[in-house]
Write a protein that holds these residues in place. Structure first.
Motif, PDB file in Angstrom:
ATOM      1  N   TRP A 191       0.824  -1.225   0.000  1.00  0.00           N
ATOM      2  CA  TRP A 191       0.000   0.000   0.000  1.00  0.00           C
ATOM      3  C   TRP A 191       0.853   1.269   0.000  1.00  0.00           C
ATOM      4  O   TRP A 191       0.331   2.369   0.016  1.00  0.00           O
ATOM      5  CB  TRP A 191      -0.936  -0.012   1.210  1.00  0.00           C
ATOM      6  CG  TRP A 191      -1.927  -1.131   1.156  1.00  0.00           C
ATOM      7  CD1 TRP A 191      -3.159  -1.127   0.570  1.00  0.00           C
ATOM      8  CD2 TRP A 191      -1.774  -2.436   1.706  1.00  0.00           C
ATOM      9  NE1 TRP A 191      -3.774  -2.335   0.707  1.00  0.00           N
ATOM     10  CE2 TRP A 191      -2.952  -3.168   1.403  1.00  0.00           C
ATOM     11  CE3 TRP A 191      -0.765  -3.081   2.419  1.00  0.00           C
ATOM     12  CZ2 TRP A 191      -3.137  -4.497   1.797  1.00  0.00           C
ATOM     13  CZ3 TRP A 191      -0.955  -4.400   2.798  1.00  0.00           C
ATOM     14  CH2 TRP A 191      -2.132  -5.088   2.494  1.00  0.00           C
ATOM     15  N   ARG A 192       2.160   1.088   0.061  1.00  0.00           N
ATOM     16  CA  ARG A 192       3.116   2.202   0.019  1.00  0.00           C
ATOM     17  C   ARG A 192       2.917   3.189   1.172  1.00  0.00           C
ATOM     18  O   ARG A 192       3.112   4.386   1.024  1.00  0.00           O
ATOM     19  CB  ARG A 192       3.009   2.955  -1.328  1.00  0.00           C
ATOM     20  CG  ARG A 192       3.140   2.063  -2.522  1.00  0.00           C
ATOM     21  CD  ARG A 192       3.022   2.796  -3.846  1.00  0.00           C
ATOM     22  NE  ARG A 192       1.900   3.718  -3.903  1.00  0.00           N
ATOM     23  CZ  ARG A 192       0.625   3.352  -4.029  1.00  0.00           C
ATOM     24  NH1 ARG A 192       0.302   2.072  -4.127  1.00  0.00           N
ATOM     25  NH2 ARG A 192      -0.329   4.255  -4.089  1.00  0.00           N
ATOM     26  N   ASN A 193       2.498   2.674   2.326  1.00  0.00           N
ATOM     27  CA  ASN A 193       2.320   3.548   3.481  1.00  0.00           C
ATOM     28  C   ASN A 193       3.108   3.082   4.705  1.00  0.00           C
ATOM     29  O   ASN A 193       2.882   3.546   5.821  1.00  0.00           O
ATOM     30  CB  ASN A 193       0.835   3.675   3.831  1.00  0.00           C
ATOM     31  CG  ASN A 193       0.197   2.336   4.188  1.00  0.00           C
ATOM     32  OD1 ASN A 193       0.870   1.308   4.246  1.00  0.00           O
ATOM     33  ND2 ASN A 193      -1.100   2.344   4.420  1.00  0.00           N
TER      34      ASN A 193
ATOM     35  N   CYS B  54       9.752  -0.283  -7.886  1.00  0.00           N
ATOM     36  CA  CYS B  54      10.209  -0.442  -6.501  1.00  0.00           C
ATOM     37  C   CYS B  54       9.834  -1.825  -5.975  1.00  0.00           C
ATOM     38  O   CYS B  54       8.822  -2.414  -6.375  1.00  0.00           O
ATOM     39  CB  CYS B  54       9.569   0.621  -5.616  1.00  0.00           C
ATOM     40  SG  CYS B  54      10.133   2.314  -5.963  1.00  0.00           S
ATOM     41  N   VAL B  55      10.656  -2.308  -5.051  1.00  0.00           N
ATOM     42  CA  VAL B  55      10.385  -3.597  -4.415  1.00  0.00           C
ATOM     43  C   VAL B  55       9.359  -3.393  -3.310  1.00  0.00           C
ATOM     44  O   VAL B  55       9.433  -2.424  -2.550  1.00  0.00           O
ATOM     45  CB  VAL B  55      11.664  -4.195  -3.802  1.00  0.00           C
ATOM     46  CG1 VAL B  55      11.407  -5.624  -3.323  1.00  0.00           C
ATOM     47  CG2 VAL B  55      12.813  -4.148  -4.786  1.00  0.00           C
ATOM     48  N   ASP B  56       8.391  -4.300  -3.204  1.00  0.00           N
ATOM     49  CA  ASP B  56       7.494  -4.286  -2.054  1.00  0.00           C
ATOM     50  C   ASP B  56       7.242  -5.713  -1.598  1.00  0.00           C
ATOM     51  O   ASP B  56       7.602  -6.671  -2.295  1.00  0.00           O
ATOM     52  CB  ASP B  56       6.180  -3.539  -2.345  1.00  0.00           C
ATOM     53  CG  ASP B  56       5.207  -4.342  -3.211  1.00  0.00           C
ATOM     54  OD1 ASP B  56       5.294  -5.587  -3.239  1.00  0.00           O
ATOM     55  OD2 ASP B  56       4.344  -3.732  -3.865  1.00  0.00           O
ATOM     56  N   PHE B  57       6.638  -5.842  -0.424  1.00  0.00           N
ATOM     57  CA  PHE B  57       6.224  -7.160   0.048  1.00  0.00           C
ATOM     58  C   PHE B  57       4.713  -7.159   0.121  1.00  0.00           C
ATOM     59  O   PHE B  57       4.110  -6.362   0.839  1.00  0.00           O
ATOM     60  CB  PHE B  57       6.813  -7.503   1.415  1.00  0.00           C
ATOM     61  CG  PHE B  57       6.439  -8.881   1.889  1.00  0.00           C
ATOM     62  CD1 PHE B  57       7.094 -10.001   1.394  1.00  0.00           C
ATOM     63  CD2 PHE B  57       5.412  -9.068   2.807  1.00  0.00           C
ATOM     64  CE1 PHE B  57       6.738 -11.274   1.812  1.00  0.00           C
ATOM     65  CE2 PHE B  57       5.051 -10.340   3.233  1.00  0.00           C
ATOM     66  CZ  PHE B  57       5.717 -11.446   2.733  1.00  0.00           C
TER      67      PHE B  57
ATOM     68  N   TYR C  17       3.707  -1.716  -9.003  1.00  0.00           N
ATOM     69  CA  TYR C  17       3.498  -1.082 -10.301  1.00  0.00           C
ATOM     70  C   TYR C  17       3.003   0.364 -10.193  1.00  0.00           C
ATOM     71  O   TYR C  17       2.826   1.030 -11.200  1.00  0.00           O
ATOM     72  CB  TYR C  17       2.516  -1.910 -11.127  1.00  0.00           C
ATOM     73  CG  TYR C  17       3.080  -3.262 -11.490  1.00  0.00           C
ATOM     74  CD1 TYR C  17       4.196  -3.376 -12.305  1.00  0.00           C
ATOM     75  CD2 TYR C  17       2.514  -4.428 -10.984  1.00  0.00           C
ATOM     76  CE1 TYR C  17       4.740  -4.607 -12.622  1.00  0.00           C
ATOM     77  CE2 TYR C  17       3.050  -5.671 -11.306  1.00  0.00           C
ATOM     78  CZ  TYR C  17       4.159  -5.749 -12.121  1.00  0.00           C
ATOM     79  OH  TYR C  17       4.698  -6.973 -12.432  1.00  0.00           O
ATOM     80  N   LYS C  18       2.802   0.829  -8.972  1.00  0.00           N
ATOM     81  CA  LYS C  18       2.450   2.232  -8.772  1.00  0.00           C
ATOM     82  C   LYS C  18       3.664   3.050  -8.332  1.00  0.00           C
ATOM     83  O   LYS C  18       3.529   4.208  -7.970  1.00  0.00           O
ATOM     84  CB  LYS C  18       1.331   2.349  -7.738  1.00  0.00           C
ATOM     85  CG  LYS C  18       0.011   1.775  -8.222  1.00  0.00           C
ATOM     86  CD  LYS C  18      -1.102   2.022  -7.227  1.00  0.00           C
ATOM     87  CE  LYS C  18      -2.421   1.480  -7.761  1.00  0.00           C
ATOM     88  NZ  LYS C  18      -3.541   1.706  -6.803  1.00  0.00           N
ATOM     89  N   ALA C  19       4.816   2.427  -8.379  1.00  0.00           N
ATOM     90  CA  ALA C  19       6.066   3.106  -8.001  1.00  0.00           C
ATOM     91  C   ALA C  19       7.146   2.745  -9.010  1.00  0.00           C
ATOM     92  O   ALA C  19       7.908   1.796  -8.820  1.00  0.00           O
ATOM     93  CB  ALA C  19       6.474   2.695  -6.588  1.00  0.00           C
TER      94      ALA C  19
ATOM     95  N   CYS D 166      12.361   5.052  -3.267  1.00  0.00           N
ATOM     96  CA  CYS D 166      11.235   4.135  -3.045  1.00  0.00           C
ATOM     97  C   CYS D 166      10.750   4.233  -1.598  1.00  0.00           C
ATOM     98  O   CYS D 166       9.544   4.176  -1.328  1.00  0.00           O
ATOM     99  CB  CYS D 166      11.644   2.700  -3.371  1.00  0.00           C
ATOM    100  SG  CYS D 166      11.925   2.392  -5.138  1.00  0.00           S
ATOM    101  N   TYR D 167      11.680   4.380  -0.669  1.00  0.00           N
ATOM    102  CA  TYR D 167      11.309   4.542   0.743  1.00  0.00           C
ATOM    103  C   TYR D 167      10.682   5.918   0.984  1.00  0.00           C
ATOM    104  O   TYR D 167       9.822   6.076   1.850  1.00  0.00           O
ATOM    105  CB  TYR D 167      12.535   4.380   1.641  1.00  0.00           C
ATOM    106  CG  TYR D 167      13.245   3.050   1.520  1.00  0.00           C
ATOM    107  CD1 TYR D 167      12.536   1.863   1.442  1.00  0.00           C
ATOM    108  CD2 TYR D 167      14.638   2.988   1.487  1.00  0.00           C
ATOM    109  CE1 TYR D 167      13.189   0.649   1.330  1.00  0.00           C
ATOM    110  CE2 TYR D 167      15.310   1.773   1.375  1.00  0.00           C
ATOM    111  CZ  TYR D 167      14.577   0.606   1.295  1.00  0.00           C
ATOM    112  OH  TYR D 167      15.231  -0.601   1.193  1.00  0.00           O
ATOM    113  N   ASP D 168      11.130   6.915   0.229  1.00  0.00           N
ATOM    114  CA  ASP D 168      10.613   8.269   0.417  1.00  0.00           C
ATOM    115  C   ASP D 168       9.121   8.360   0.101  1.00  0.00           C
ATOM    116  O   ASP D 168       8.443   9.271   0.587  1.00  0.00           O
ATOM    117  CB  ASP D 168      11.383   9.260  -0.471  1.00  0.00           C
ATOM    118  CG  ASP D 168      12.827   9.438  -0.026  1.00  0.00           C
ATOM    119  OD1 ASP D 168      13.117   9.142   1.158  1.00  0.00           O
ATOM    120  OD2 ASP D 168      13.663   9.850  -0.848  1.00  0.00           O
TER     121      ASP D 168
END
Length: 252
Positions: free
Chosen positions: A80-82, A98-101, A112-114, A138-140
């Motif tokens: 959710w990038r939050n 960007c990598v996410d889990f 795919y939104k980053a 990506c963290y920002d």
């Protein structure tokens, strides 16, 4: 029925996406942190503390990885990038994102939104997930989406994002419910459409049969009329002959 084939393929693809291989062991190791390492040195320190190696063989036995060395430490954003989180998971190669889990799929994915290839500096078109620390932008993203009220550290045992912004345990279940509900709605609509097409087809066939029957009936009626008219002409002709013969006999 080409559209039916397309719908079937789409539905199967969606089902396979939801039921695709995941690694539930990784979900158990998720730990939300205020920030992720900014360089290779702090990344290695955090990895040592997380000690994913102790679970590597277990991950192999569960089919998460084929090689124990592939089950390693990650510090990435959530889906959710939050929030940022630490997790032990199999490595994957990213393609410009960007990598996410993803806690629903229980695995490292591309967000795919980053699109980090658009950042300055950009990420490469292909990179391994354990290089996530090299692309701090990506963290920002998290900083612009949440309010963080804690000292920046590379390791913490508590979540620092507001509780109402953190993913809950019910979110994966809710997502499945939504997906299943949507699939059921599509199936119902498809069935109703098929029924309407079938009813329409049956009515058309009945109408064609009725027109055919009427056409056959009209043909038979014409033949009967011709036969009746012919008989009448014959009788009239016969009447004239009788009168003529009677006239001859009268003369005699």
């Amino acid at each position: 029925m080409e559209w039916f084939l397309i719908f079937t393929i789409f539905f199967v693809d969606m089902t396979m996406y939801v039921l695709s291989k995941n690694c539930t062991i990784s979900t158990a190791t998720v730990q939300y942190v205020s920030a992720c390492p900014k360089d290779e040195l702090t990344w290695k320190k955090a990895a040592k503390t997380k000690d994913c190696e102790s679970l590597a063989n277990f991950a192999v036995s569960k089919g998460c990885v084929n090689n124990p060395s592939d089950f390693v430490y990650h510090c990435v954003i959530n889906h959710w990038r939050n929030a940022t989180l630490e997790v032990c998971a199999p490595t994957r190669y990213m393609q410009s994102f960007c990598v996410d889990f993803d806690t629903e799929l229980a695995r490292i994915t591309e967000n795919y939104k980053a699109n980090c290839s658009l950042f300055k500096p950009p990420c490469p078109s292909r990179y391994i997930s354990t290089d996530a620390y090299k692309y701090q932008n990506c963290y920002d993203i998290v900083k612009y989406r949440t309010t963080v009220t804690t000292d920046v550290t590379t390791k913490t045992t508590t979540a620092v994002t507001a509780i109402h912004q953190m993913p809950t345990k019910d979110e994966p279940f809710q997502a499945y419910v939504v997906l299943i509900g949507a699939a059921l709605i599509v199936c119902v609509v498809f069935i109703l459409a098929a029924i309407l097409v079938l009813v329409f087809y049956c009515r058309i066939q009945k109408l064609k049969k009725r027109i055919h029957d009427l056409s056959e009936g009209s043909k038979d009626g014409s033949e009967l009329k011709i036969l009746i008219d012919g008989n009448l002409d014959f009788e009239n002709q016969g009447g004239k002959d009788d009168t003529f013969q009677q006239g001859i006999q009268g003369d005699k």
